[in-house]
Scaffold this active site. Structure first.
Site, PDB file in Angstrom:
ATOM      1  N   GLY A  76       0.729  -1.647   0.389  1.00 44.05           N
ATOM      2  CA  GLY A  76       0.118  -0.730  -0.163  1.00 44.05           C
ATOM      3  C   GLY A  76       0.716   0.889  -0.224  1.00 44.05           C
ATOM      4  N   ARG A  77       1.676   1.320   1.270  1.00 47.18           N
ATOM      5  CA  ARG A  77       2.476   2.460   1.395  1.00 47.18           C
ATOM      6  C   ARG A  77       3.692   2.421   0.603  1.00 47.18           C
ATOM      7  NH1 ARG A  77       3.098   4.354   7.208  1.00 47.18           N
ATOM      8  NH2 ARG A  77       2.506   1.913   7.225  1.00 47.18           N
ATOM      9  N   CYS A  86      -8.686  22.823  16.630  1.00 44.98           N
ATOM     10  CA  CYS A  86      -8.330  23.270  18.848  1.00 44.98           C
ATOM     11  C   CYS A  86      -7.669  22.110  19.482  1.00 44.98           C
ATOM     12  CB  CYS A  86      -9.777  23.889  18.695  1.00 44.98           C
ATOM     13  SG  CYS A  86      -9.711  25.412  17.928  1.00 44.98           S
ATOM     14  N   GLU A  87      -6.494  21.976  18.829  1.00 47.98           N
ATOM     15  CA  GLU A  87      -6.085  20.426  19.698  1.00 47.98           C
ATOM     16  C   GLU A  87      -4.882  21.119  19.578  1.00 47.98           C
ATOM     17  OE1 GLU A  87      -8.278  17.832  20.448  1.00 47.98           O
ATOM     18  OE2 GLU A  87      -7.372  16.748  20.478  1.00 47.98           O
ATOM     19  N   TYR A 120      -1.826   7.153   3.352  1.00 48.68           N
ATOM     20  CA  TYR A 120      -2.565   6.860   5.044  1.00 48.68           C
ATOM     21  C   TYR A 120      -2.696   8.843   5.485  1.00 48.68           C
ATOM     22  CZ  TYR A 120      -1.479   1.954   4.562  1.00 48.68           C
ATOM     23  OH  TYR A 120      -0.952   0.569   4.319  1.00 48.68           O
TER      24      TYR A 120
HETATM   25  N1  LLP Z   1      -2.714  -6.088   4.298  1.00 53.32           N
HETATM   26  C1  LLP Z   1      -3.117  -5.441   5.166  1.00 53.32           C
HETATM   27  C2  LLP Z   1      -4.277  -7.166   5.170  1.00 53.32           C
HETATM   28  C3  LLP Z   1      -3.276  -4.797   5.630  1.00 53.32           C
HETATM   29  O1  LLP Z   1      -3.732  -4.396   6.791  1.00 53.32           O
HETATM   30  C4  LLP Z   1      -1.968  -3.330   5.585  1.00 53.32           C
HETATM   31  C5  LLP Z   1      -1.713  -2.453   5.483  1.00 53.32           C
HETATM   32  C6  LLP Z   1      -2.243  -3.757   4.369  1.00 53.32           C
HETATM   33  C7  LLP Z   1      -1.921  -5.015   3.094  1.00 53.32           C
HETATM   34  C8  LLP Z   1      -1.103  -2.704   3.602  1.00 53.32           C
HETATM   35  O2  LLP Z   1       0.242  -2.312   4.512  1.00 53.32           O
HETATM   36  P1  LLP Z   1       1.305  -1.187   3.647  1.00 53.32           P
HETATM   37  O3  LLP Z   1       2.260  -1.808   2.412  1.00 53.32           O
HETATM   38  O4  LLP Z   1       0.437  -0.264   3.824  1.00 53.32           O
HETATM   39  O5  LLP Z   1       2.648  -0.860   5.521  1.00 53.32           O
HETATM   40  N2  LLP Z   1      -2.342   3.849   9.250  1.00 53.32           N
HETATM   41  C9  LLP Z   1      -1.289   3.208   9.084  1.00 53.32           C
HETATM   42  C10 LLP Z   1      -0.566   2.454   8.607  1.00 53.32           C
HETATM   43  C11 LLP Z   1      -1.575   0.943   8.751  1.00 53.32           C
HETATM   44  C12 LLP Z   1      -1.314   0.041   8.296  1.00 53.32           C
HETATM   45  C13 LLP Z   1      -3.052  -1.121   7.929  1.00 53.32           C
HETATM   46  N3  LLP Z   1      -2.957  -2.860   6.967  1.00 53.32           N
HETATM   47  C14 LLP Z   1      -0.066   4.519   8.871  1.00 53.32           C
HETATM   48  O6  LLP Z   1      -0.337   5.319   8.132  1.00 53.32           O
HETATM   49  O7  LLP Z   1       1.570   4.259   9.171  1.00 53.32           O
END
Ligand code: LLP
Length: 432
Positions: free
Chosen positions: A293-294, A362-363, A391
């Site tokens: 994802g990221r 406001c935080e 994200y």
């Molecule tokens: N697959 C599953 C089942 C997941 O739960 C996630 C992320 C991904 C793939 C993708 O992960 P990535 O490649 O993006 O690391 N909000 C947090 C990150 C939460 C990730 C949740 N799951 C942040 O901003 O760092």
């Protein structure tokens, strides 16, 4: 530090592709999310070609769209030949509206609702990743009513320790996600799936050990544990698992000291681990999937803000306040996430001032970054926060009834809005 597709122009301004960010700021206003299409596409291609190289087409990279979900991203990812993972009816709906092929969508979530499952089954998604015992019965009931057979994978906690922030760790036993192997609950899940075999085809297993991970070892460890589990399912139940989904989590560069591996490196090491385990257990190498994802969108994004008030508190610190904040970037408040901040008008100037970048909510905790070094900054300057493609928009909120920023996509020297800025009218549209 700059990310791929960024440079400093002769005028000292930050450029994304061939676009001066100060032009983007004046044309579209701030705060503004800016994404670079070439970077997103290159990242997709890096995963797709590494998969071809190491699995010879016997695998697929799925974009984890929770990192950034809007119509245009699904169109781009589709064109690049990836699948997507969705975690809610909303993400699924957006993907389908973008024309994403349902069979290349995996549906995740630790507590999918009945209506979400029904929607996924009606659309005919590729796989549902089951994450609690109750889901088997619900899926079976819906599938039966629709006269369908649904392919599922089971989400497993492989018990691997990933070195990342506690809130984004998911592979350990104390996690709301998945079934653990060590206490046998993963086997209970297999048995449950088999109870419903008229309407449920269990042919996949899934794990995701966490996010923003730089080390390759936990990924390889997880792959080995999962392959042992696949072998044990065959031994105990005579069931063949044909797909192994190893999740996402590949780290990206937020600050200078971050040293992400190139993606191919992860894929090579993990594919070695999978292949040698297949040999050890005399199994076919399964179809392998991952879910970055990221690493697809993170470094492609920048958030632009306009500086407002500057408060220099002698002996304490200097607050530089911007026109956005925790509504468009909650990650510092939530995870103390680090970012690189650049004065986009003075990107060629030395960073001599230690400041705290504050939002307008406001935080007190509404900070974008504490104690960062930036060039001499004045009210009206444009600040660029790098690596905000993942994200940030997807976790944005309307706290304090602040409209969400627009998202602009840059491609070389062109730019277009892909998500409109919210208006005040948008804010009240569901109020009665
Ligand atoms: N697959 C599953 C089942 C997941 O739960 C996630 C992320 C991904 C793939 C993708 O992960 P990535 O490649 O993006 O690391 N909000 C947090 C990150 C939460 C990730 C949740 N799951 C942040 O901003 O760092």
């Amino acid at each position: 530090m700059l990310n791929p597709g960024q440079r400093i122009g002769e005028n000292g301004h930050l450029f994304i592709g061939e676009c001066d960010v100060t032009t983007l700021a004046s044309e579209y206003g701030t705060p503004l999310y800016v994404m670079n299409e070439n970077v997103i596409r290159n990242n997709c291609r890096a995963f797709v070609s590494a998969f071809d190289k190491y699995y010879g087409g016997n695998g697929r990279a799925y974009f984890a769209s929770k990192a950034f979900s809007c119509l245009e991203i699904y169109r781009i990812v589709k064109e690049e030949g990836m699948g997507v993972d969705v975690v809610s009816g909303g993400e699924l709906y957006t993907a389908m509206k973008a024309g994403f092929p349902a069979e290349k969508i995996n549906f995740h979530g630790n507590n999918k609702t009945y209506l979400e499952l029904k929607m996924a089954i009606e659309y005919g998604v590729g796989k549902i990743i089951v994450d609690n015992y109750e889901e088997f019965g619900t899926i079976s009931e819906i599938a039966k009513a629709l006269n369908k057979k649904v392919e599922v994978a089971i989400r497993i906690k492989p018990g691997v320790e990933a070195h990342t922030h506690d809130y984004i760790k998911t592979g350990q036993i104390d996690s709301k996600f998945g079934f653990a192997i060590e206490n046998e609950e993963a086997y209970r899940a297999v048995e449950k799936a088999l109870e419903y075999k008229d309407n449920i085809i269990l042919n996949g297993v899934h794990c995701h050990i966490g996010s923003q991970i730089f080390d390759v070892v936990p990924f390889a460890d997880a792959a080995e544990i999962m392959m042992d589990f696949v072998a044990e399912i065959r031994n105990r139940y005579g069931v063949e698992i044909i797909e192994l989904n190893l999740g996402g989590g590949f780290g990206i560069k937020y600050i200078d000291s971050d040293e992400p591996k190139n993606f191919e490196n992860y894929i090579e090491i993990v594919s070695d681990a999978v292949k040698s385990k297949a040999k050890e257990h005399s199994m076919k190498v399964p179809f392998v999937s991952i879910e970055p994802g990221r690493s697809i969108v993170g470094e492609a994004g920048v958030t632009l803000y306009t500086v407002g008030g500057i408060k220099n508190i002698p002996g304490v610190r200097t607050y530089v306040s911007v026109d956005g904040g925790m509504g468009d970037n909650i990650r510092y408040a939530l995870y103390q996430a680090e970012y690189t901040v650049i004065n986009a008008l003075k990107a060629d100037k030395e960073c001599i001032n230690k400041v705290t970048i504050a939002g307008k909510c406001c935080e007190s905790g509404d900070l974008i970054q504490e104690n960062v070094m930036i060039a001499d900054t004045l009210p009206g300057d444009i600040l660029a926060v790098l690596s905000t493609g993942a994200y940030n928009y997807s976790m944005s909120s309307n706290y304090n009834r602040i409209p969400r920023p627009a998202v602009v996509m840059v491609k070389d020297d062109s730019h277009r809005v892909i998500v409109k800025r919210e208006s005040y009218e948008d804010l009240i549209k569901n109020d009665i």
